[in-house]
Motif scaffolding. Sequence first.
Motif, mmCIF file in Angstrom:
data_model
loop_
_atom_site.group_PDB
_atom_site.id
_atom_site.type_symbol
_atom_site.label_atom_id
_atom_site.label_comp_id
_atom_site.label_asym_id
_atom_site.label_seq_id
_atom_site.Cartn_x
_atom_site.Cartn_y
_atom_site.Cartn_z
ATOM 1 N N VAL A 18 0.836 -1.214 0.000
ATOM 2 C CA VAL A 18 0.000 0.000 0.000
ATOM 3 C C VAL A 18 0.867 1.259 0.000
ATOM 4 C CG1 VAL A 18 -2.041 -1.139 0.963
ATOM 5 C CG2 VAL A 18 -0.426 -0.059 2.528
ATOM 6 N N THR A 334 -11.545 -3.378 -4.849
ATOM 7 C CA THR A 334 -10.768 -4.559 -4.478
ATOM 8 C C THR A 334 -11.681 -5.597 -3.810
ATOM 9 O OG1 THR A 334 -10.143 -3.182 -2.603
ATOM 10 C CG2 THR A 334 -8.439 -3.604 -4.262
ATOM 11 N N THR A 343 -4.464 -4.385 -6.363
ATOM 12 C CA THR A 343 -3.928 -3.141 -5.794
ATOM 13 C C THR A 343 -3.473 -2.220 -6.933
ATOM 14 O OG1 THR A 343 -3.112 -4.483 -3.961
ATOM 15 C CG2 THR A 343 -2.235 -2.245 -4.118
#
Length: 359
Positions: A18, A334, A343
């Motif tokens: 992330v 997602t 992602t």
Amino acid sequence: MSSYDIVVIPGDGIGPEVIDASVSVLRACEERFGLTFTFDFKDFSADLYRRTGRRITTEDMDEIGRSDAVLFGAMGLPDVRSPEGLELGAQVEMRAHYGLFASLRPVRLFPGVDYPVKAEHIDMLVIRETSEGMFAGLADAHEPSDETASDRMTITRATCEKLFDVAFSQARERRKRGTPGHVTLLHKSNALRSNVLMEGVFDEVAAKNPDIGSAKHYVDVGAMFMVTDPERYDVVVSENIFGDILSEIAAGLVGGLGLAPSADVSLTHGVFQPSHGSAPDIAGQGIANPTAMILSAAMMLEWLGGQHGDARCTEAAGAIRTAVESTLKAGRRTRDLGGTASTQDMVEAIIGAMGEVKP
Ligand code: ATP
């Protein structure tokens, strides 16, 4: 051109995935908004501790603290514990070192995302006090015992004054974007002496901010209202452990941890990280929802904009938020939100949508 030095700590599990997503989005802001970022990646993680015994030190934090802000992924692995038996988290040590007393945790409904409650418009900022409260005694000396164990809740006037100043000024800032301008204290002053003090200081600070509405609820009934009537809340402020729990309830209201950003701040320092943890169950598969981390990067820009009086940062933050909203609205989601996007798909869609946002 405005330049900012950002320390980046990816951490464990989905943290690095992330973080990569948020750095790509920040890079996409550079040319368009006249910003330059220098990213200084640091490896502090539970995994590093397991392999080498290395933990973040006071010297590390002194050095990191000279940057403009810290972007933090997630740290901690369930099977890696400190000698005291606690999960490792540089974020906890940074809170103490920099005196980060407020964790700002906004949630709002995004069109197109399923959510579990009856409400049409949730737009709430939960502020969790993060330097004392129920975690005040973490460093207290104690004798291990199988018969009895205690923790300590301590509240100080000095922290409450700063905390409530932040709460009322956040309500005022948010009002510029259409929220009502209202602060609610959730507390337990009917049972806890520390919370009596907290309530008293809240009344004093509320009286100094007559343009902002205020209310107080016991935390138990407030937790129920959060689920049955979440639209009643704008800014919600609470002590450390109540705020921890309330902010995860709030994240659940709008679709889950994958959408919940956070900012741990003092008057001079900021650490920006998603509300979720390292999620080892889904790490390395490219399926983590990067939205919470990307919105945390937007909070960092908003905060830098305020600290430096830099409208470019504030504009870039707004563009990221708008791009996230239109991406979710267009059905890009997602797996945690019932979609199939990876992602990387989300990052590309959000960067693409930023190109559509009118400056
Ligand atoms: P911590 O105590 O460190 O906050 P936690 O035990 O609350 O961590 P998380 O790591 O936050 O746990 O994850 C909880 C669950 O939510 C996991 O099962 C994970 O799959 C899911 N989850 C968390 N973050 C995300 C994300 N960004 N994308 C998809 N799923 C996520």
